[in-house]
Design an enzyme around this catalytic site. Structure first.
Site, PDB file in Angstrom:
ATOM      1  N   SER A 138       0.839  -1.195   0.000  1.00 53.61           N
ATOM      2  CA  SER A 138       0.000   0.000   0.000  1.00 53.61           C
ATOM      3  C   SER A 138       0.873   1.244   0.000  1.00 53.61           C
ATOM      4  CB  SER A 138      -0.860  -0.012   1.265  1.00 53.61           C
ATOM      5  OG  SER A 138      -1.456   1.238   1.477  1.00 53.61           O
ATOM      6  N   THR A 155       0.477   3.524   1.762  1.00 55.94           N
ATOM      7  CA  THR A 155       0.555   3.952   3.156  1.00 55.94           C
ATOM      8  C   THR A 155       1.977   3.791   3.714  1.00 55.94           C
ATOM      9  OG1 THR A 155      -0.786   3.926   5.167  1.00 55.94           O
ATOM     10  CG2 THR A 155      -0.087   1.795   4.359  1.00 55.94           C
ATOM     11  N   TYR A 198      -1.670  -1.366  10.706  1.00 55.56           N
ATOM     12  CA  TYR A 198      -1.941  -1.851   9.346  1.00 55.56           C
ATOM     13  C   TYR A 198      -0.759  -1.543   8.430  1.00 55.56           C
ATOM     14  CZ  TYR A 198      -3.588  -1.748   4.544  1.00 55.56           C
ATOM     15  OH  TYR A 198      -3.679  -1.929   3.175  1.00 55.56           O
ATOM     16  N   LYS A 215       2.238  -4.003   6.316  1.00 58.91           N
ATOM     17  CA  LYS A 215       2.608  -3.957   4.892  1.00 58.91           C
ATOM     18  C   LYS A 215       4.117  -3.774   4.751  1.00 58.91           C
ATOM     19  CE  LYS A 215      -1.401  -4.659   3.232  1.00 58.91           C
ATOM     20  NZ  LYS A 215      -1.680  -5.977   2.646  1.00 58.91           N
ATOM     21  N   ASN A 222     -15.375   4.069   5.783  1.00 57.72           N
ATOM     22  CA  ASN A 222     -14.345   5.023   6.197  1.00 57.72           C
ATOM     23  C   ASN A 222     -13.784   5.763   5.001  1.00 57.72           C
ATOM     24  OD1 ASN A 222     -14.147   4.426   9.002  1.00 57.72           O
ATOM     25  ND2 ASN A 222     -13.202   2.474   8.436  1.00 57.72           N
TER      26      ASN A 222
HETATM   27  P1  NAD Z   1     -10.966  -7.036   0.942  1.00 56.04           P
HETATM   28  O1  NAD Z   1     -11.190  -7.060   2.406  1.00 56.04           O
HETATM   29  O2  NAD Z   1     -12.110  -6.754   0.056  1.00 56.04           O
HETATM   30  O3  NAD Z   1     -10.300  -8.407   0.477  1.00 56.04           O
HETATM   31  C1  NAD Z   1      -9.442  -9.155   1.302  1.00 56.04           C
HETATM   32  C2  NAD Z   1      -9.928 -10.588   1.269  1.00 56.04           C
HETATM   33  O4  NAD Z   1      -9.073 -11.372   2.070  1.00 56.04           O
HETATM   34  C3  NAD Z   1     -11.333 -10.752   1.838  1.00 56.04           C
HETATM   35  O5  NAD Z   1     -12.114 -11.511   0.932  1.00 56.04           O
HETATM   36  C4  NAD Z   1     -11.131 -11.493   3.160  1.00 56.04           C
HETATM   37  O6  NAD Z   1     -12.210 -12.367   3.438  1.00 56.04           O
HETATM   38  C5  NAD Z   1      -9.852 -12.245   2.871  1.00 56.04           C
HETATM   39  N1  NAD Z   1      -9.021 -12.562   4.042  1.00 56.04           N
HETATM   40  C6  NAD Z   1      -8.562 -11.732   5.009  1.00 56.04           C
HETATM   41  N2  NAD Z   1      -7.786 -12.415   5.871  1.00 56.04           N
HETATM   42  C7  NAD Z   1      -7.737 -13.704   5.416  1.00 56.04           C
HETATM   43  C8  NAD Z   1      -7.098 -14.880   5.857  1.00 56.04           C
HETATM   44  N3  NAD Z   1      -6.322 -14.889   6.950  1.00 56.04           N
HETATM   45  N4  NAD Z   1      -7.272 -16.008   5.145  1.00 56.04           N
HETATM   46  C9  NAD Z   1      -8.034 -16.030   4.045  1.00 56.04           C
HETATM   47  N5  NAD Z   1      -8.666 -14.950   3.572  1.00 56.04           N
HETATM   48  C10 NAD Z   1      -8.516 -13.794   4.257  1.00 56.04           C
HETATM   49  O7  NAD Z   1      -9.772  -5.995   0.672  1.00 56.04           O
HETATM   50  P2  NAD Z   1      -9.229  -5.400  -0.682  1.00 56.04           P
HETATM   51  O8  NAD Z   1      -9.589  -3.965  -0.716  1.00 56.04           O
HETATM   52  O9  NAD Z   1      -9.585  -6.267  -1.814  1.00 56.04           O
HETATM   53  O10 NAD Z   1      -7.669  -5.476  -0.384  1.00 56.04           O
HETATM   54  C11 NAD Z   1      -6.866  -6.557  -0.838  1.00 56.04           C
HETATM   55  C12 NAD Z   1      -5.450  -6.344  -0.367  1.00 56.04           C
HETATM   56  O11 NAD Z   1      -4.965  -5.101  -0.859  1.00 56.04           O
HETATM   57  C13 NAD Z   1      -5.302  -6.281   1.160  1.00 56.04           C
HETATM   58  O12 NAD Z   1      -4.107  -6.934   1.507  1.00 56.04           O
HETATM   59  C14 NAD Z   1      -5.203  -4.802   1.440  1.00 56.04           C
HETATM   60  O13 NAD Z   1      -4.485  -4.535   2.602  1.00 56.04           O
HETATM   61  C15 NAD Z   1      -4.466  -4.310   0.206  1.00 56.04           C
HETATM   62  N6  NAD Z   1      -4.727  -2.884  -0.074  1.00 56.04           N
HETATM   63  C16 NAD Z   1      -6.009  -2.453  -0.218  1.00 56.04           C
HETATM   64  C17 NAD Z   1      -6.254  -1.100  -0.464  1.00 56.04           C
HETATM   65  C18 NAD Z   1      -7.666  -0.604  -0.593  1.00 56.04           C
HETATM   66  O14 NAD Z   1      -7.868   0.593  -0.506  1.00 56.04           O
HETATM   67  N7  NAD Z   1      -8.677  -1.422  -0.833  1.00 56.04           N
HETATM   68  C19 NAD Z   1      -5.182  -0.219  -0.591  1.00 56.04           C
HETATM   69  C20 NAD Z   1      -3.892  -0.707  -0.471  1.00 56.04           C
HETATM   70  C21 NAD Z   1      -3.663  -2.049  -0.219  1.00 56.04           C
HETATM   71  C1  UD1 Z   2      -6.986   5.269   3.630  1.00 56.95           C
HETATM   72  C2  UD1 Z   2      -5.986   4.740   4.625  1.00 56.95           C
HETATM   73  C3  UD1 Z   2      -4.807   4.157   3.878  1.00 56.95           C
HETATM   74  C4  UD1 Z   2      -5.270   3.094   2.901  1.00 56.95           C
HETATM   75  C5  UD1 Z   2      -6.296   3.722   1.963  1.00 56.95           C
HETATM   76  C6  UD1 Z   2      -6.849   2.699   1.037  1.00 56.95           C
HETATM   77  C7  UD1 Z   2      -6.292   6.170   6.596  1.00 56.95           C
HETATM   78  C8  UD1 Z   2      -5.670   7.209   7.476  1.00 56.95           C
HETATM   79  N1  UD1 Z   2      -5.569   5.805   5.519  1.00 56.95           N
HETATM   80  O1  UD1 Z   2      -6.320   6.249   2.900  1.00 56.95           O
HETATM   81  O2  UD1 Z   2      -3.891   3.579   4.772  1.00 56.95           O
HETATM   82  O3  UD1 Z   2      -4.182   2.581   2.150  1.00 56.95           O
HETATM   83  O4  UD1 Z   2      -7.370   4.259   2.746  1.00 56.95           O
HETATM   84  O5  UD1 Z   2      -7.820   3.240   0.199  1.00 56.95           O
HETATM   85  O6  UD1 Z   2      -7.372   5.680   6.878  1.00 56.95           O
HETATM   86  N2  UD1 Z   2     -12.362  11.848   3.258  1.00 56.95           N
HETATM   87  C9  UD1 Z   2     -13.361  12.741   3.583  1.00 56.95           C
HETATM   88  N3  UD1 Z   2     -14.535  12.245   4.076  1.00 56.95           N
HETATM   89  C10 UD1 Z   2     -14.743  10.896   4.238  1.00 56.95           C
HETATM   90  C11 UD1 Z   2     -13.701   9.998   3.902  1.00 56.95           C
HETATM   91  C12 UD1 Z   2     -12.518  10.514   3.420  1.00 56.95           C
HETATM   92  O7  UD1 Z   2     -13.204  13.941   3.453  1.00 56.95           O
HETATM   93  O8  UD1 Z   2     -15.833  10.512   4.709  1.00 56.95           O
HETATM   94  C13 UD1 Z   2     -11.099  12.381   2.693  1.00 56.95           C
HETATM   95  C14 UD1 Z   2      -9.864  12.051   3.517  1.00 56.95           C
HETATM   96  O9  UD1 Z   2      -9.633  13.030   4.472  1.00 56.95           O
HETATM   97  C15 UD1 Z   2      -8.792  11.990   2.417  1.00 56.95           C
HETATM   98  C16 UD1 Z   2      -9.548  11.477   1.178  1.00 56.95           C
HETATM   99  O10 UD1 Z   2     -10.922  11.761   1.441  1.00 56.95           O
HETATM  100  O11 UD1 Z   2      -8.304  13.272   2.140  1.00 56.95           O
HETATM  101  C17 UD1 Z   2      -9.378  10.008   0.932  1.00 56.95           C
HETATM  102  O12 UD1 Z   2      -9.685   9.283   2.123  1.00 56.95           O
HETATM  103  P1  UD1 Z   2      -9.807   7.698   2.154  1.00 56.95           P
HETATM  104  O13 UD1 Z   2     -10.681   7.244   1.056  1.00 56.95           O
HETATM  105  O14 UD1 Z   2     -10.189   7.306   3.544  1.00 56.95           O
HETATM  106  O15 UD1 Z   2      -8.356   7.180   1.816  1.00 56.95           O
HETATM  107  P2  UD1 Z   2      -6.942   7.567   2.472  1.00 56.95           P
HETATM  108  O16 UD1 Z   2      -7.090   8.418   3.666  1.00 56.95           O
HETATM  109  O17 UD1 Z   2      -6.070   8.047   1.377  1.00 56.95           O
END
Ligand code: NAD
Ligand code: UD1
Length: 331
Positions: A124, A126, A148, A152, A197
């Site tokens: 990520s 992040t 979290y 990563k 969120n």
């Molecule tokens: P998601 O929660 O939709 O998908 C994750 C999947 O993993 C789910 O289906 C959950 O049931 C499964 N899971 C979790 N723990 C498990 C375990 N121990 N064994 C088997 N299955 C398990 O999330 P996503 O948004 O698709 O994210 C996928 C990956 O990408 C994650 O590792 C997340 O941290 C990373 N990531 C996501 C974002 C984002 O914004 N969505 C951003 C950066 C990185």
């Molecule tokens: C969040 C996570 C980040 C993760 C990413 C995945 C935090 C602090 N960071 O990032 O670790 O990798 O999600 O998508 O949670 N915002 C609003 N109102 C809302 C929600 C968000 O104004 O109700 C704003 C936030 O302040 C930010 C932007 O929208 O400026 C994006 O927010 P969000 O979608 O939560 O993602 P990140 O904060 O970038």
């Protein structure tokens, strides 16, 4: 190739399974359904018109993972499974460290035992912390403020050390920026637990009338309009980025930003959403959200150069597809 996709029933995993199937790969999903539903696996098959093999197992369960490697000739692993809610990770850190780190180690051990040398990992943006934008892969990582993010960064380190020790191992560490949107069929997309969120799922709930108005967290950042700037990337582009990473794996550990390189502020995203969908998104300005940074966007040139991949879809199509999915989705 036979690809083991952990977390394949989740948001990014499901879209990536479709992309893999489209490219002719066979997919074996391992997911414990802790944040997803088995119907999604059916929908993946519907969209791709292909079969997938599904195991409802926990990836931290070494026995269960071993039996998959024993029964199939796995050619590569894409490891999505993980817990991902930043706020929750502060409240229950041990669950995050255990789930996200142990799952990575269990998979790495199975790869070692069965001589599987292709690995793609979901990291990520992040991990960059509050660095200077645009974020480049060569930057020193700054400490993240939550468990979290630490999971990563640690998983990246573990996989990097394994690659250093094993001259045959290849791993792509993919740092995603902000994935949004959904498959254009409207069948699969993001389904957050409870009140979202993240920005886009919150916006779609407001547009649907499920939430009253968007709370914009801060309008005094040093950005174009004072609201936070992020690099939103269409989940379909992200999915294609995984196929490109798998196709272009090379020996060693290699980090790639998967983003568009384009920053969009909160208010710009609201405007794009209204324009794309002809709906209104009422909002109010609130205080900054603790832990947020002003701007986060990628330097996406390395993925272009080495993976021959760039994000193609613009913010309007991200908003359109996110809304299409939300409208279709039955709670
Ligand atoms: P998601 O929660 O939709 O998908 C994750 C999947 O993993 C789910 O289906 C959950 O049931 C499964 N899971 C979790 N723990 C498990 C375990 N121990 N064994 C088997 N299955 C398990 O999330 P996503 O948004 O698709 O994210 C996928 C990956 O990408 C994650 O590792 C997340 O941290 C990373 N990531 C996501 C974002 C984002 O914004 N969505 C951003 C950066 C990185
Ligand atoms: C969040 C996570 C980040 C993760 C990413 C995945 C935090 C602090 N960071 O990032 O670790 O990798 O999600 O998508 O949670 N915002 C609003 N109102 C809302 C929600 C968000 O104004 O109700 C704003 C936030 O302040 C930010 C932007 O929208 O400026 C994006 O927010 P969000 O979608 O939560 O993602 P990140 O904060 O970038």
């Amino acid at each position: 190739m036979n690809i083991l996709v952990t977390g394949g029933a989740g948001y990014i995993g499901s879209h990536t399974c479709v992309a893999l199937l489209k490219q002719g790969h066979s997919v074996i999903i391992a997911d414990n359904l802790s944040n997803s539903k088995s119907e999604t696996v059916m929908k993946i098959m519907d969209i791709a018109n292909k079969e997938v093999t599904f195991y409802e197992i926990d990836v931290t369960d070494a026995e269960a993972i071993d039996s998959i490697f024993r029964n199939y000739k796995i050619d590569g692993v894409i490891h999505f499974a993980g817990l991902k809610a930043v706020g929750e990770s502060v409240d229950i850190p041990l669950n995050y460290y255990y789930n996200n780190i142990v799952s990575t180690m269990v998979l790495a051990k199975a790869c070692q035992k069965y001589n599987v040398n292709r690995f793609v990992f979901s990291s990520s943006a992040t991990v960059y912390g509050d660095n200077k934008v645009p974020f480049v892969e060569t930057m020193d990582l700054l400490p993240t403020t939550n468990p979290y993010g630490e999971t990563k960064a640690m998983s990246e380190r573990i996989l990097t050390d394994i690659a250093k020790a094993n001259p045959e191992f290849s791993v792509a560490l993919l740092r995603y920026f902000n994935p949004v949107g959904a498959h254009e069929s409207g069948l699969i997309g993001e389904v957050p637990n409870g009140i979202p969120n993240n920005l886009m799922p919150y916006v779609t709930k407001v547009a649907k009338g499920k939430l009253e108005k968007l709370r914009v967290f801060g309008n005094d950042y040093p950005t174009i309009d004072g609201t936070g700037v992020r690099d939103y990337i269409h989940v379909l582009d992200l999915a294609e980025g995984h196929v490109a990473a798998l196709d272009n794996l090379k020996i060693g550990a290699h980090v790639y930003n998967l983003g568009t390189g384009q920053g969009t502020s909160v208010l710009e995203l609201v405007k794009a959403f209204e324009e794309a969908n002809g709906t209104e998104v009422p909002y109010e300005i609130l205080e900054r959200r603790p832990g947020d940074i002003a701007s986060c966007y990628a330097d996406a040139s390395k993925a272009k150069r080495e993976l021959c991949w760039t994000a193609k879809r613009d913010i309007i199509s991200m908003c359109r597809d996110a809304w299409h999915f939300e409208k279709n989705y039955k709670e």
